[in-house]
Design a protein around this motif. Structure first.
Motif, PDB file in Angstrom:
ATOM      1  N   PHE B 191       2.113   7.994  -4.063  1.00 11.58           N
ATOM      2  CA  PHE B 191       3.403   7.686  -4.667  1.00 11.58           C
ATOM      3  C   PHE B 191       4.311   7.026  -3.637  1.00 11.58           C
ATOM      4  CE2 PHE B 191       6.726   9.381  -7.787  1.00 11.58           C
ATOM      5  CZ  PHE B 191       6.270   8.566  -8.783  1.00 11.58           C
ATOM      6  N   THR B 194       3.116   3.462  -2.851  1.00 10.46           N
ATOM      7  CA  THR B 194       3.390   2.496  -3.917  1.00 10.46           C
ATOM      8  C   THR B 194       4.866   2.140  -3.986  1.00 10.46           C
ATOM      9  OG1 THR B 194       1.687   3.695  -5.108  1.00 10.46           O
ATOM     10  CG2 THR B 194       2.812   1.974  -6.299  1.00 10.46           C
ATOM     11  N   ASP B 198       6.471  -1.560  -3.111  1.00  9.88           N
ATOM     12  CA  ASP B 198       7.148  -2.277  -4.187  1.00  9.88           C
ATOM     13  C   ASP B 198       8.633  -2.483  -3.920  1.00  9.88           C
ATOM     14  OD1 ASP B 198       7.459  -3.464  -6.638  1.00  9.88           O
ATOM     15  OD2 ASP B 198       7.847  -1.595  -7.683  1.00  9.88           O
ATOM     16  N   MET B 237      -1.222  -8.113  -6.656  1.00  7.40           N
ATOM     17  CA  MET B 237      -0.387  -6.917  -6.534  1.00  7.40           C
ATOM     18  C   MET B 237      -0.544  -6.013  -7.748  1.00  7.40           C
ATOM     19  SD  MET B 237       3.121  -7.978  -4.739  1.00  7.40           S
ATOM     20  CE  MET B 237       3.871  -6.372  -4.821  1.00  7.40           C
ATOM     21  N   ILE B 238      -0.689  -6.614  -8.918  1.00 11.13           N
ATOM     22  CA  ILE B 238      -0.906  -5.807 -10.118  1.00 11.13           C
ATOM     23  C   ILE B 238      -2.189  -5.013  -9.945  1.00 11.13           C
ATOM     24  CG2 ILE B 238      -1.479  -5.905 -12.584  1.00 11.13           C
ATOM     25  CD1 ILE B 238       0.463  -8.269 -12.778  1.00 11.13           C
ATOM     26  N   THR B 241      -1.410  -2.273  -7.121  1.00 12.00           N
ATOM     27  CA  THR B 241      -0.506  -1.188  -7.504  1.00 12.00           C
ATOM     28  C   THR B 241      -0.974  -0.443  -8.746  1.00 12.00           C
ATOM     29  OG1 THR B 241       0.891  -2.891  -8.463  1.00 12.00           O
ATOM     30  CG2 THR B 241       1.636  -1.904  -6.405  1.00 12.00           C
ATOM     31  N   ALA B 242      -1.627  -1.142  -9.671  1.00 11.84           N
ATOM     32  CA  ALA B 242      -2.126  -0.433 -10.844  1.00 11.84           C
ATOM     33  C   ALA B 242      -3.492   0.168 -10.553  1.00 11.84           C
ATOM     34  CB  ALA B 242      -2.202  -1.364 -12.045  1.00 11.84           C
ATOM     35  N   PRO B 245      -3.413   3.986  -8.285  1.00 10.62           N
ATOM     36  CA  PRO B 245      -3.299   5.276  -8.991  1.00 10.62           C
ATOM     37  C   PRO B 245      -4.548   5.599  -9.795  1.00 10.62           C
ATOM     38  CG  PRO B 245      -1.420   3.872  -9.461  1.00 10.62           C
ATOM     39  CD  PRO B 245      -2.371   3.054  -8.678  1.00 10.62           C
ATOM     40  N   MET B 249      -6.733   8.857  -9.322  1.00  7.93           N
ATOM     41  CA  MET B 249      -7.119   9.805 -10.364  1.00  7.93           C
ATOM     42  C   MET B 249      -8.632   9.992 -10.397  1.00  7.93           C
ATOM     43  SD  MET B 249      -4.678   9.285 -13.624  1.00  7.93           S
ATOM     44  CE  MET B 249      -4.176   7.628 -13.255  1.00  7.93           C
TER      45      MET B 249
END
Lengths: 288, 265
Positions: B191, B194, B198, B237-238, B241-242, B245, B249
Motif C-alpha cells: 500500500f 503504491t 502514484d 503504470m497501469i 500499479t494494478a 496488488p 493477493m
C-alpha cells in the motif's frame, strides 16, 4: 522495574516512532506556517519575522481569492452530489447482489490502484479534439468537425468524479452491508412497498456511510490542483492552484502559508462538524 | 426504481470507471504518430521508444527507489504503532488513533506546504530527503489502517504458548509473531509503495529542480504535447500499479494454501 510498569511502557515504545514522526513532520510544521503567515516578504524577496496581518487581509478580502475559494467549494459540492447520485445505486447493487460480491468490489478498487495522473489524463483521449468521442461522432457523420469539449468546468468535475467515485461507493457499501436484512422483511410484512421500505428503513440507516463518502469526496475534491491543471482551462483554477502559484511560481511563501491555512480552516471546520455529529470511526471503516 | 434499472445503472458506473483506462491501454499499442485516435495499426514501437527515453527511465528509477524506501520506513513505523493499538490497552486510544491518521485528514496541499516551509526554515532544502520524509508521513496513516485491520485476525494465544514454553519476548517476536504478521506487513508495504509511486500533489512541492518521479514526468510531458510514449508509460503504470496488488493477493493466497498443506501433513 515491576512487570506491570514494563507492560504499561511497551505500547508507548511501539507508538513513539510514529507519534514523533507525525508531530515533527505534521503538527510542528502546521504551527510553523501559522507563525509564518504573519511574517512579511520584503522587496528583495527575503522573508523577515514580523507580526503583520497583511497576508491574512489580502487572503480574506481580495475578491480574486474569495471568488476562487467559493468556486472551489462549488465544484467540490457538485462533484460530491454527482458521486452520491452515481455511487449510491451501484453500492446498493453490490451489497444486494447474489453473485460474486468480492469480485465486484475488487473491480471497483482497481482504479484506486491505477495512477491518478494517468486516469486524469485519459479523459483527454476521450474528449479531446482527436479523442474517442469526437472520432466516433465524425465517423457517424453527426458532426463535420471536432467539437472542443475539454478544458472547462464540466471536464474538471468529470475528472474529479472519476477520481472520487470509488470512495463514495465503498463507504455507502460498508454501511449498507451493516444493515440487518430482516428489517426490510419486517417492513414488507407490515405492508410497506419495496420503495417505501427503502426510503424509510434502508436509506436512513445508510446515511452514515453516505455522509462519510460525501465528506471524503468534498474534502479531497476541494484540495486538488492536478485535475484543474490538466482538465481545466485558464479560468478554472481551484484554490489549491493558488497555493501552488504562490509557493512555487511567485515564491511568496508567507502568502502561500496563509492561503493553505485558509483552505485548512475551511475544510477542517467541515471535518470537525462531521466528527462532532458522526465521529471519525465511520470514515476509517470505509478506508480500511 | 426496479432491480433491473439498478443493475443497468451499476454497469454504466463500471463502464465510466473503466472506459478511460481501457482507452489508454488501447492507444499505447497504436501505431499512429499522434498518440490519439484513429487506431492505425497495432505496434509495440512506443514501448521501445519508452525504454530509450532517458528522462523517463530516470524518473522510473527515482520513483522505484523512493517507493521502496518509503515502504520500508512507513511499514516499520506503521507495524509498530499498529501492534501497540491492537495488542495493548492504550490509554487515550481514540485520541492517538486520530493523531495517527491526521496526515490524511489534512489536505495534501496544506501538508505539502507546511512540510516544505518548515524544513526549508531548518535548512533542509528541496531534496530527495524532503521527498522521502513527505512520502513517509503521507503513507503512514494508510499503512496503520491496513495493518491494524489485518492484525485483528491474529490470535494472541500462540505467542503466549511460546512464552510459557520458555521463549523470550524477542525470540517469540521473531519466530512466532513476525511470521504470522507477514501478510499484514506485506499488505502495508504494498500500500505504501503504491501510494508513494502514484503521488503527485506533494511531490510537485517537494522535489528538487531537475528530479522527476514518474507522475511528475507525465505531468510535465502533458504540458508540452501529448506524445504516444506517455500512453506506453501509462499502460506500463497501469500494469504495475494494478498488477502489484493482484500479485500480492496471489502470493498471500499461495502462502495460506502452503501453510494449510503443511498443517495437514
Amino acid at each position: 522495574m515491576s512487570i506491570e510498569a514494563r507492560e504499561a511502557r511497551q505500547p508507548w515504545i511501539l507508538l513513539s516512532p510514529s507519534l514523533t514522526a507525525i508531530t515533527l513532520l505534521l503538527f510542528v510544521p502546521l504551527l510553523f506556517i501559522l507563525v509564518y503567515s504573519f511574517w512579511l516578504r520584503t522587496a528583495v524577496g527575503d522573508v523577515e519575522p514580523a507580526f503583520s496581518l497583511e497576508n491574512w487581509r489580502d487572503a480574506v478580502t481580495d475578491p480574486f481569492y474569495r471568488d476562487i475559494l467559493l468556486n472551489t467549494l462549488k465544484i467540490a459540492a457538485i462533484t460530491t452530489v454527482v458521486c452520491a447520485l452515481m455511487g449510491y445505486p451501484a453500492a446498493y447493487f453490490i451489497a444486494r447482489a447474489r453473485g460474486n460480491k468480492a469480485f465486484l468490489l475488487l473491480l471497483l478498487m482497481l482504479p484506486f490502484w491505477i495512477s491518478y495522473i494517468i486516469r486524469t489524463m485519459s479523459w483527454i483521449y476521450i474528449l479531446g479534439t482527436s479523442g474517442a468521442l469526437n472520432t466516433t461522432l465524425l465517423w457517424l457523420g453527426l458532426i463535420d468537425e471536432p467539437i472542443q469539449m475539454l478544458y472547462n468546468e464540466t471536464t474538471v468535475i468529470l475528472g474529479l468524479v472519476h477520481f472520487l467515485l470509488p470512495f463514495m461507493v465503498l463507504n455507502v457499501y460498508v454501511s449498507l452491508e451493516g444493515i440487518d436484512r430482516t428489517l426490510e422483511d419486517a417492513a414488507g410484512s407490515l405492508g410497506a412497498t419495496k420503495w417505501q421500505s427503502f426510503l424509510q428503513v434502508v436509506l436512513p440507516l445508510s446515511l452514515p456511510g453516505l455522509a462519510a463518502g460525501s465528506l471524503l469526496c468534498f474534502v479531497l475534491g476541494a484540495g486538488t490542483y492536478i485535475t484543474p491543471a490538466v482538465l481545466g482551462g485558464p479560468r478554472d483554477a481551484m484554490f489549491a492552484n493558488l497555493v501552488f502559484e504562490a509557493i512555487i511560481t511567485q515564491l511568496n511563501w508567507p502568502l502561500g502559508a496563509t492561503l493553505s491555512l485558509l483552505l485548512l480552516a475551511v475544510l477542517g471546520t467541515l471535518v470537525m462538524v462531521y466528527n462532532h455529529f458522526l465521529g471519525l470511526g465511520q470514515l476509517m471503516k470505509g478506508l480500511s | 426504481m426496479g432491480w433491473r434499472a439498478i443493475q443497468i445503472w451499476t454497469v454504466l458506473v463500471y463502464l465510466f470507471m473503466f472506459l478511460p483506462i481501457v482507452v489508454v491501454v488501447l492507444l499505447s499499442f497504436n501505431d499512429s504518430q499522434f498518440g490519439s485516435f484513429p487506431m492505425t495499426g497495432v505496434s509495440l514501437r512506443w514501448f521501445e521508444e519508452l525504454f530509450q527515453n532517458e528522462a523517463i527511465l530516470r524518473a522510473l528509477r527515482t520513483s522505484l527507489i523512493l517507493g521502496l524506501l518509503t515502504a520500508l520506513i512507513s511499514t516499520t513505523l506503521g507495524v509498530l504503532a499498529s501492534l501497540a493499538l491492537v495488542r495493548y490497552n492504550v490509554p487515550f486510544r481514540n485520541a492517538i488513533s486520530t493523531v495517527l491518521i491526521a496526515p490524511i485528514l489534512v489536505p495534501e496541499v496544506v501538508l505539502a506546504v507546511a512540510l516544505l516551509l518548515f524544513l526549508q526554515f531548518l535548512g533542509v532544502h528541496k531534496s530527495f530527503t524532503l521527498l522521502l520524509l513527505g512520502h513517509v508521513i503521507f503513507t503512514l496513516p494508510f499503512v496503520i489502517l491496513v495493518v491494524q485491520a489485518r492484525l485483528m485476525g491474529i490470535r494472541r494465544d500462540v505467542e503466549e504458548a511460546a512464552m510459557s514454553l520458555g521463549a523470550s519476548p524477542v525470540q517469540t517476536f521473531f519466530s512466532i509473531t513476525l511470521p504470522l504478521l507477514t501478510p499484514a506487513v506485506a499488505a502495508g508495504a504494498l500500500f505504501a509503495f503504491t501510494i508513494s509511486f502514484d503521488d503527485i500533489t506533494g511531490t510537485l512541492f517537494w522535489k528538487p529542480g531537475g528530479v522527476e518521479t514518474v507522475p511528475t514526468q507525465i505531468f510535465a510531458m502533458l504540458r508540452n504535447s501529448i506524445s504516444p510514449e506517455i500512453n506506453a508509460l501509462g499502460s506500463l503504470m497501469i500494469m504495475i500499479t494494478a498488477g502489484l496488488p493482484i500479485l500480492g493477493m496471489a502470493i498471500s493466497r499461495w502462502l495460506s494454501v502452503r501453510k494449510s498443506r503443511q498443517q495437514a501433513k
